[in-house]
Design an enzyme around this catalytic site. Structure first.
Site, PDB file in Angstrom:
ATOM      1  N   SER A  10       0.846  -1.191   0.000  1.00 38.99           N
ATOM      2  CA  SER A  10       0.000   0.000   0.000  1.00 38.99           C
ATOM      3  C   SER A  10       0.879   1.239   0.000  1.00 38.99           C
ATOM      4  CB  SER A  10      -0.914   0.018   1.217  1.00 38.99           C
ATOM      5  OG  SER A  10      -1.616   1.241   1.284  1.00 38.99           O
ATOM      6  N   HIS A  68      -8.109   1.771  -4.796  1.00 37.16           N
ATOM      7  CA  HIS A  68      -9.163   1.613  -3.790  1.00 37.16           C
ATOM      8  C   HIS A  68      -9.750   2.989  -3.502  1.00 37.16           C
ATOM      9  CE1 HIS A  68     -10.049   0.551   0.722  1.00 37.16           C
ATOM     10  NE2 HIS A  68     -11.153   0.745   0.025  1.00 37.16           N
ATOM     11  N   GLY A 144      -9.082   5.277   6.627  1.00 43.56           N
ATOM     12  CA  GLY A 144      -8.768   6.680   6.790  1.00 43.56           C
ATOM     13  C   GLY A 144      -7.313   6.935   7.105  1.00 43.56           C
ATOM     14  N   PHE A 145      -6.677   5.997   7.795  1.00 47.86           N
ATOM     15  CA  PHE A 145      -5.290   6.202   8.203  1.00 47.86           C
ATOM     16  C   PHE A 145      -4.526   4.885   8.145  1.00 47.86           C
ATOM     17  CE2 PHE A 145      -7.852   9.358  10.394  1.00 47.86           C
ATOM     18  CZ  PHE A 145      -7.184  10.538  10.081  1.00 47.86           C
ATOM     19  N   GLY A 146      -3.240   4.965   7.843  1.00 51.16           N
ATOM     20  CA  GLY A 146      -2.375   3.803   7.896  1.00 51.16           C
ATOM     21  C   GLY A 146      -1.915   3.535   9.324  1.00 51.16           C
ATOM     22  N   ASP A 175      -7.460  -5.410   3.831  1.00 53.47           N
ATOM     23  CA  ASP A 175      -6.686  -4.178   3.879  1.00 53.47           C
ATOM     24  C   ASP A 175      -6.765  -3.595   5.284  1.00 53.47           C
ATOM     25  OD1 ASP A 175      -5.520  -1.712   3.526  1.00 53.47           O
ATOM     26  OD2 ASP A 175      -6.901  -1.002   1.991  1.00 53.47           O
ATOM     27  N   GLY A 197       0.846  -2.150   4.313  1.00 57.35           N
ATOM     28  CA  GLY A 197       1.378  -0.801   4.245  1.00 57.35           C
ATOM     29  C   GLY A 197       2.579  -0.614   5.138  1.00 57.35           C
ATOM     30  N   SER A 198       2.329  -0.271   6.398  1.00 56.88           N
ATOM     31  CA  SER A 198       3.414   0.023   7.334  1.00 56.88           C
ATOM     32  C   SER A 198       4.380  -1.141   7.481  1.00 56.88           C
ATOM     33  CB  SER A 198       2.836   0.396   8.704  1.00 56.88           C
ATOM     34  OG  SER A 198       1.996   1.523   8.603  1.00 56.88           O
TER      35      SER A 198
END
Length: 227
Positions: A10, A68, A144-146, A175, A197-198
Site C-alpha cells: 500500500s 481503492h 482513513g489512516f495507515g 486491507d 502498508g506500514s
C-alpha cells in the site's frame, strides 16, 4: 483450490516525497500489485491523492494498479482513474446508493471491478453484487489512516464472504493492519490478496524485500504452501 496468494504493498505508507521511486522499489521488492488508497476527506477522515498522481507514477511499475476509492461520490471519477492507469478499481458499498451502476461503469471502462465494505458493514452487503465483481475487499481496520491494528473480529466476515464466493473467479482482499503476524489469520479465514502498508515499507527501501518476504512466507505457511 486456493486462489494465488497476492501481496499488494500500500503506497499510502510510502514516502510521498519520492512516490515514483517508492513504487519502483515496491515492485522490485516483490510486490505483486501496487495498492493505491484514494481518500477524499469526506467519506474517510483523510485526503491522499487523485488521478493525476496515479498517472504520474504509472510509468514506475508494470504491475497491476489496485486503486481503492474511499471517496463519495465515486462515479464522477471512475473514468479519470481508468484513464490514469488503474487495473482494478474498487468502490465502497457504503459510498453511494447506486453501487450497481458504479460496478457496471468500471467494467464498461475495461477494468476489473471491486466492492469494499468497512468493518462495521455486514458481509451480506456484498452478496447481491458478487455477479458483478472481480474482487471483494474487506477492511480490517476502519479506513482513513495507515498504521492501525488489525481487527480480528473481521476474520468471521472473511470466512462468510469466502463461502459466498465459492468457486467463482473472485479475489478476496483484506486491507488494514496486515503484518507477518496477522497475515496467517486473514488467509486461514479465506483471503488471498493481502494489502500491506506500514509492515512492508518500514525500514526504508533496503528492507522492503525482507519485509514483503516475511509477510508472504507467513501467509504461505498458513496456506500449507511452505514448510
Amino acid at each position: 483450490m486456493n486462489r494465488p496468494l497476492i501481496l499488494a504493498p500500500s503506497l499510502l505508507a510510502s514516502d510521498f516525497a519520492r512516490l515514483g521511486e517508492e513504487t519502483r522499489a515496491a515492485d522490485a521488492a516483490g510486490g505483486d500489485w501496487m495498492h493505491l488508497d484514494v481518500m477524499d476527506g469526506h467519506f474517510v477522515p483523510n485526503i491522499t491523492f487523485g488521478p493525476d498522481l496515479v498517472k504520474a507514477i504509472r510509468t514506475f511499475s508494470k504491475k497491476p494498479f489496485d486503486v481503492h476509492l474511499m471517496i463519495a461520490p465515486a462515479d464522477p471519477y471512475l473514468e479519470a482513474f481508468a484513464k490514469a492507469g488503474a487495473d482494478v478499481i474498487t468502490v465502497h458499498a457504503e459510498a453511494g446508493p447506486h453501487v450497481h451502476r458504479s460496478l457496471q461503469t468500471i467494467r464498461a471502462l475495461g477494468k476489473k471491478a471491486g466492492i469494499a465494505i468497512n468493518p462495521g458493514t455486514p458481509a451480506q452487503a456484498v452478496e447481491p453484487l458478487l455477479g458483478m465483481v472481480d474482487l471483494v475487499l474487506l477492511m480490517t481496520v476502519n479506513p482513513g489512516f495507515g498504521g492501525q491494528s488489525f481487527i480480528r473480529d473481521v476474520c468471521d466476515k472473511i470466512r462468510t464472504v469466502r463461502q459466498m464466493i465459492g468457486g467463482a473467479d473472485i479475489d478476496l482482499e483484506v486491507d488494514g493492519g496486515i503484518t507477518a503476524e496477522t497475515a496467517p489469520l486473514a488467509v486461514n479465514a479465506g483471503a488471498n490478496v493481502l494489502v500491506a502498508g506500514s509492515a512492508f515499507f518500514k525500514g526504508g527501501p533496503n528492507a522492503y524485500a525482507a519485509n514483503g518476504e516475511a509477510i508472504r512466507n507467513a501467509a504461505a505457511m498458513a496456506r500449507g504452501e511452505l514448510v
